[in-house]
Each structure stands twice: as C-alpha cells, then as structure tokens.
Design a protein around this motif. Structure first.
Motif, PDB file in Angstrom:
ATOM      1  N   ARG A   1       0.744  -1.157  -0.126  1.00  0.00           N
ATOM      2  CA  ARG A   1      -0.062   0.159   0.064  1.00  0.00           C
ATOM      3  C   ARG A   1       1.150   1.218   0.092  1.00  0.00           C
ATOM      4  NH1 ARG A   1      -3.153  -1.312   3.836  1.00  0.00           N
ATOM      5  NH2 ARG A   1      -5.007  -1.721   2.742  1.00  0.00           N
ATOM      6  N   LEU A   2       0.569   2.161  -0.940  1.00  0.00           N
ATOM      7  CA  LEU A   2       1.146   3.492  -0.816  1.00  0.00           C
ATOM      8  C   LEU A   2       0.453   4.590  -1.311  1.00  0.00           C
ATOM      9  CD1 LEU A   2       3.137   3.692  -4.281  1.00  0.00           C
ATOM     10  CD2 LEU A   2       2.011   1.474  -3.519  1.00  0.00           C
ATOM     11  N   THR A   3       0.676   5.768  -0.854  1.00  0.00           N
ATOM     12  CA  THR A   3       0.173   6.994  -1.216  1.00  0.00           C
ATOM     13  C   THR A   3       0.967   7.763  -2.347  1.00  0.00           C
ATOM     14  OG1 THR A   3       1.241   8.298   0.817  1.00  0.00           O
ATOM     15  CG2 THR A   3      -1.304   7.207   0.855  1.00  0.00           C
TER      16      THR A   3
ATOM     17  N   CYS B   1      -3.864   9.799  -4.373  1.00  0.00           N
ATOM     18  CA  CYS B   1      -4.170   8.814  -4.325  1.00  0.00           C
ATOM     19  C   CYS B   1      -3.662   7.719  -3.093  1.00  0.00           C
ATOM     20  CB  CYS B   1      -4.251   7.779  -5.569  1.00  0.00           C
ATOM     21  SG  CYS B   1      -5.152   8.742  -7.271  1.00  0.00           S
ATOM     22  N   GLU B   2      -4.573   6.822  -2.765  1.00  0.00           N
ATOM     23  CA  GLU B   2      -3.943   5.597  -1.913  1.00  0.00           C
ATOM     24  C   GLU B   2      -3.970   4.461  -2.868  1.00  0.00           C
ATOM     25  OE1 GLU B   2      -5.564   2.978   1.578  1.00  0.00           O
ATOM     26  OE2 GLU B   2      -4.758   4.788   2.242  1.00  0.00           O
TER      27      GLU B   2
ATOM     28  N   THR C   1      -3.480   0.241  -3.363  1.00  0.00           N
ATOM     29  CA  THR C   1      -3.179  -1.041  -2.944  1.00  0.00           C
ATOM     30  C   THR C   1      -3.073  -1.971  -3.943  1.00  0.00           C
ATOM     31  OG1 THR C   1      -4.802  -0.093  -0.848  1.00  0.00           O
ATOM     32  CG2 THR C   1      -4.231  -2.570  -1.201  1.00  0.00           C
TER      33      THR C   1
ATOM     34  N   GLU D   1      -7.545   4.479  -4.904  1.00  0.00           N
ATOM     35  CA  GLU D   1      -8.708   5.322  -4.123  1.00  0.00           C
ATOM     36  C   GLU D   1      -8.424   6.569  -3.997  1.00  0.00           C
ATOM     37  OE1 GLU D   1     -11.396   4.690  -0.252  1.00  0.00           O
ATOM     38  OE2 GLU D   1      -9.535   3.569  -0.574  1.00  0.00           O
TER      39      GLU D   1
ATOM     40  N   ARG E   1      -8.101  10.214  -2.968  1.00  0.00           N
ATOM     41  CA  ARG E   1      -8.057  10.850  -1.632  1.00  0.00           C
ATOM     42  C   ARG E   1      -7.976  12.246  -1.685  1.00  0.00           C
ATOM     43  NH1 ARG E   1     -10.116   7.563   2.461  1.00  0.00           N
ATOM     44  NH2 ARG E   1      -9.322   5.391   2.398  1.00  0.00           N
TER      45      ARG E   1
ATOM     46  N   GLU F   1      -7.517  15.110   1.322  1.00  0.00           N
ATOM     47  CA  GLU F   1      -6.441  15.873   1.225  1.00  0.00           C
ATOM     48  C   GLU F   1      -6.798  17.409   1.270  1.00  0.00           C
ATOM     49  OE1 GLU F   1      -2.074  16.685   1.214  1.00  0.00           O
ATOM     50  OE2 GLU F   1      -3.543  15.084   1.755  1.00  0.00           O
TER      51      GLU F   1
END
Length: 350
Positions: A70-72, A84-85, A87, A104, A106, A110
């Motif tokens: 998982r990373l942003t 974004c996030e 996965t 996803e 975000r 933010e």
C-alpha cells in the motif's frame, strides 16, 4: 468463465481497479480505472498504463510473493493532479494468478485537511495580533506607564478595542460553525421578507447617518412571505448593508432593492431578489471569486480598522446556501458594488 467473473467483480468495485497476470499484463480493468488512466486493453503491459515507479515496484514485489503493498502518491498531469492511495493485492485462485491494483482517490480528504490547516493557521494569526497587543500594554501599564494617567487611558482604549475584536472573531467563528451544521437542513418556518428588510434598515440607519451615508429601501411596500430562518436572514442583510456602508459609503448612498422574479433561471422558478448596491470605489474583478472565502480580505488593514473579522461573507454564503438561494457579487473599480441575494419563493424537497 473465470474471465467473466473477474470482469463482473471489477465492475462491482466502487474504485478504479485493474487486474494483471503473473507477467504484469492487464487481464481486466473497470470503467473507473479507464476513466482515470485511459484505455487498458487486455494483454497490455501494466507499466504502459500507469507509468509510476513506486506503483510498478510495489506490483513487482507482490508478484514476487508479497501478499500486499500500500502506498500514497499523486497521479495525473499538472492541471489535474489526483492524490491517491494505491493498494496492490495478490490474486491466487484456481485459474487466476497475478495481482489486483486498486486506486482510491483521496483528493477530497487531502483538500479538507489542507482547509483545516489553513483555517487553524488563520484563526491563530487573527487571535495572536490582539493578544500580543494586550500583553504588551499590560506589561507597559505595570511598568513605565504605571503612574502616567494619560497613557493609561489611551492604552485602556486600545485594549478595549482589541478585546472587542477578539470577541467579534469568536462570535463569528461560533456563528459560522452553527450555520455550517444547519446548511443541509432546510428552513421550516416562513418569514415576511419586506418587513425583515425594513427592520434591518431601521436598525442600521443611525450608524449609516453617522457615517454620512443615506440608506434607501425600494420595493418593500407589500408583504412578501417565503420559507426562511428569520434570525439567519437578518444576519445576511445586516452584514451586507453594514459592509456597503463601511466600504462603499464614499458614494453617499446605499440602496436596498427588493424585487420579484417570475422565473429565475438558476433557481428554476419564481424567486425574490434583494440587491444591496453602493456607489463607492468598487472592487477589482480579480478579488470577486474569493470574497466569500474565510478570512479573505481585499484590504486587510482597512478591514481590521473597520472591525471586520474576514468571516462575514463566508457566513452569508452558507446561510444563502441553506435557503437554496444564490449570492451574486458584481463590482468594478470606480463604479460601486452590487451584492444580490436570490431566494426561491418555494424550497423544494431535498
């Protein structure tokens, strides 16, 4: 059969998602993913669809045996960046092996967090200035000015003004909070708009006269009943007329005009228009889109000198939104300003 199930599953996922095989080639993508990243036909290498080194490194790790990554990150071109996030999850089922990549958006979270940080910073700044002044004067009164009666009286006047400024700011913050809480709740009462305007104009007439400004009310001779919150609408028109007197009073006249509109295109039906117009110096058009932002001021020093908190028009905007109306602002330098509140004659179901 497995491919059909995969596509049905991807379509049901409410976020952009792609599926890849063990060779990192696309085997499926939902419509949301293609809307975000462009066409993603089966068999196309994933790296050609999403060219981001961190995502591709995470995908390689999952395809090499890691269960999930998982990373942003921020995707998109400069004019439309999406926070974004991402996965990446391993897929391991009979007839299906590879990974699923879910993206996803975000950005709203933010933006909300950024607004919160800006709001806290602005409130802190607005409170720090009068607090610093008060602390400085208290220190002076305890020291060098202890026995100076003239200085003491002058300092007390300034301290009273700064304390009043903090009090107004806190009152406006509380008012803004209450208005935002009620914004999605339509008014349940009815108000008599013409009488409400007559009351606001009568209340502000002495202050306007002291400032050398004449208030004129037009079109408020007949009774006008419509859905509304009386206290909130008094706050709206009190704020707009008071601003017109303070900042546009150089023209000597502020006109408040009540008018019926048989069909208002934006509100899609009959409406009432209340226009507060002054003949002052006006506002540069570049400032107009931001006037209803919290703490936005065209002239910060002048606004503070006049006792403004920078929240008045933000409160007006939220109250008008609650009434399912519209606020229009028109102004040009040297030609005065017009603040028009449009209120629907009937508020439909929400």
């Amino acid at each position: 059969m497995i491919e059909a199930r995969l596509h049905a599953l991807l379509r049901a996922v409410p976020v952009p998602m792609l599926a890849v095989d063990r060779q990192a080639r696309i085997i499926g993508a939902n419509e949301l993913a293609e809307a975000l990243l462009g066409p993603a036909p089966s068999g196309r290498p994933f790296v050609t669809v999403l060219r981001h080194p961190e995502v591709n490194a995470a995908l390689d790790a999952v395809l090499s045996g890691q269960d999930r990554a998982r990373l942003t990150l921020t995707l998109g071109a400069t004019e439309r960046r999406v926070f974004c996030e991402v996965t990446v999850t391993a897929l391991d089922a009979p007839g299906l092996s590879g990974a699923a990549v879910a993206i996803e958006d975000r950005s709203r979270d933010e933006e909300t967090e950024l607004m919160r940080r800006d709001f806290v910073a602005n409130v802190s700044h607005e409170l720090r200035t009068p607090l610093t002044a008060l602390m400085g004067f208290i220190e002076t009164l305890r020291g060098p000015a202890r026995n100076d009666a003239a200085a003491r009286d002058r300092f007390f006047d300034i301290m009273e003004r700064e304390a009043g400024r903090m009090n107004r700011l806190i009152a406006d913050l509380l008012s803004l909070s209450r208005v935002e809480q009620d914004e999605r709740r339509r008014p349940a009462q009815s108000i008599e708009l013409a009488g409400l305007l007559r009351g606001v104009v009568a209340t502000l007439a002495p202050a306007a006269e002291a400032a050398g400004v004449r208030l004129e009310l037009q079109g408020a001779e007949r009774q006008v009943t419509l859905p509304g919150d009386s206290d909130q609408l008094v706050q709206v028109f009190h704020n707009l007329i008071e601003n017109a007197v303070k900042y546009g009073g150089a023209g000597g006249v502020v006109t408040v005009t009540l008018q019926h509109l048989e069909h208002e295109p934006v509100l899609r039906g009959p409406a009432w228009s209340v226009c507060v117009a002054d003949r002052g110096e006006g506002i540069d058009p570049q400032h107009l889109p931001r006037l209803t932002e919290r703490f936005y001021r065209v002239d910060t020093h002048r606004s503070r000198e006049q006792g403004g908190t920078g929240l008045g028009l933000a409160i007006v905007k939220h109250i008008v939104n609650r009434h399912r109306g519209r606020l229009r602002i028109e102004s040009q330098r040297g030609q005065g300003s017009r603040f028009t509140v449009l209120l629907p004659q009937k508020i439909g179901r929400i």
